[in-house]
Design an enzyme around this catalytic site. Structure first.
Site, PDB file in Angstrom:
ATOM      1  N   GLU A 112       0.842  -1.203   0.000  1.00 49.32           N
ATOM      2  CA  GLU A 112       0.000   0.000   0.000  1.00 49.32           C
ATOM      3  C   GLU A 112       0.879   1.255   0.000  1.00 49.32           C
ATOM      4  O   GLU A 112       0.602   2.215  -0.741  1.00 49.32           O
ATOM      5  CB  GLU A 112      -0.899  -0.015   1.235  1.00 49.32           C
ATOM      6  CG  GLU A 112      -1.793   1.187   1.390  1.00 49.32           C
ATOM      7  CD  GLU A 112      -2.515   1.196   2.725  1.00 49.32           C
ATOM      8  OE1 GLU A 112      -2.968   2.281   3.148  1.00 49.32           O
ATOM      9  OE2 GLU A 112      -2.616   0.123   3.363  1.00 49.32           O
ATOM     10  N   ASP A 135       0.826   3.919  -3.070  1.00 50.59           N
ATOM     11  CA  ASP A 135       0.487   5.320  -2.806  1.00 50.59           C
ATOM     12  C   ASP A 135       1.514   6.252  -3.453  1.00 50.59           C
ATOM     13  O   ASP A 135       1.153   7.256  -4.087  1.00 50.59           O
ATOM     14  CB  ASP A 135       0.439   5.541  -1.294  1.00 50.59           C
ATOM     15  CG  ASP A 135       0.220   7.002  -0.927  1.00 50.59           C
ATOM     16  OD1 ASP A 135      -0.847   7.545  -1.224  1.00 50.59           O
ATOM     17  OD2 ASP A 135       1.145   7.601  -0.340  1.00 50.59           O
ATOM     18  N   GLU A 145      -4.341   0.698  -3.729  1.00 48.57           N
ATOM     19  CA  GLU A 145      -2.950   1.164  -3.663  1.00 48.57           C
ATOM     20  C   GLU A 145      -1.989  -0.020  -3.582  1.00 48.57           C
ATOM     21  O   GLU A 145      -0.951  -0.040  -4.257  1.00 48.57           O
ATOM     22  CB  GLU A 145      -2.754   2.074  -2.452  1.00 48.57           C
ATOM     23  CG  GLU A 145      -3.434   3.425  -2.585  1.00 48.57           C
ATOM     24  CD  GLU A 145      -3.381   4.252  -1.315  1.00 48.57           C
ATOM     25  OE1 GLU A 145      -3.484   5.487  -1.421  1.00 48.57           O
ATOM     26  OE2 GLU A 145      -3.252   3.661  -0.222  1.00 48.57           O
TER      27      GLU A 145
END
Length: 229
Positions: free
Chosen positions: A37, A41, A113
């Site tokens: 994640e 991102d 993400e």
């Protein structure tokens, strides 16, 4: 199946789809998706910035920043997650499933993400491969993002109009109702000028509902001006 879910390394795909709650209930599974994640991102922030910079050469930094925030915020990423078919593939614990985690914007956006980060690794760390799968998603909402960013200051615009045309006092916003599910509420707000209602709007947060009310008031400002004078 969406290209973003097509992996050479199926273990890496499962890793991206695995929420911490699943690990807690399945000790044999060692890895959740939070590190991925983090990577996804960073990739999305870069790719969305590059995308908007190239698509809108006439826009200044502040507007591009607002647009990027709108393009990769939690609600928009949750929509992308639904678009590519993530909800039915997420690996969640029983508790998270009972709480309808597959519909939770926070979990959906986080998993999206993670999937982007994993896709990057599965593609031999090739940013171009990621760009090819996310750009069509960006394209699908580009016009909405422009409209959204132009409305970010809608409350200020309405306040300036009120103070110029009606009263030095700023508009007041009142939440009339909160409905919907706990993880996906719907707010209904109204905007008052000198105690009289000028507009009403709905949104998934108090701020969104207030902006919708201001937008509604501005769209009818000429008629309301005659009525409330």
């Amino acid at each position: 199946m969406h290209q973003l879910l097509v992996f050479r390394d199926q273990k890496l795909l499962n890793h991206a789809l695995t929420h911490r709650s699943y690990i807690n209930e399945n000790p044999h599974t060692q890895t959740h998706n939070e590190r991925l994640e983090f990577l996804g991102d960073a990739l999305l922030n870069f790719l969305s910035g590059e995308y908007l910079y190239s698509l809108y050469p006439e826009k200044e930094e502040d507007e591009l920043t607002r647009m990027r925030s709108a393009l990769v915020n939690e609600l928009q990423l949750a929509e992308f997650a639904r678009d590519v078919g993530i909800p039915e593939k997420m690996l969640l614990g029983k508790g998270a499933i009972l709480e309808k985690g597959q519909e939770n914007p926070n979990l959906l956006s986080s998993t999206f993400e993670a999937l982007v980060g994993a896709y990057y690794l599965d593609s031999n760390s090739d940013v171009e491969a990621v760009r090819l799968v996310v750009q069509p998603l960006f394209n699908s909402v580009a016009e909405d993002i422009v409209a959204y960013s132009s409305n970010l200051d809608i409350k200020n615009t309405f306040q300036e109009w009120v103070q110029h045309n009606i009263s030095p006092k700023p508009p007041q916003y009142v939440t009339l109702q909160i409905s919907g599910l706990s993880h996906n509420p719907v707010f209904l707000s109204k905007v008052l000028v000198n105690g009289k209602q000028f507009g009403e709007g709905r949104g998934n947060s108090k701020k969104q509902a207030e902006k919708a009310a201001a937008r509604n008031a501005l769209s009818n400002k000429d008629a309301l001006l005659k009525i409330h004078k």
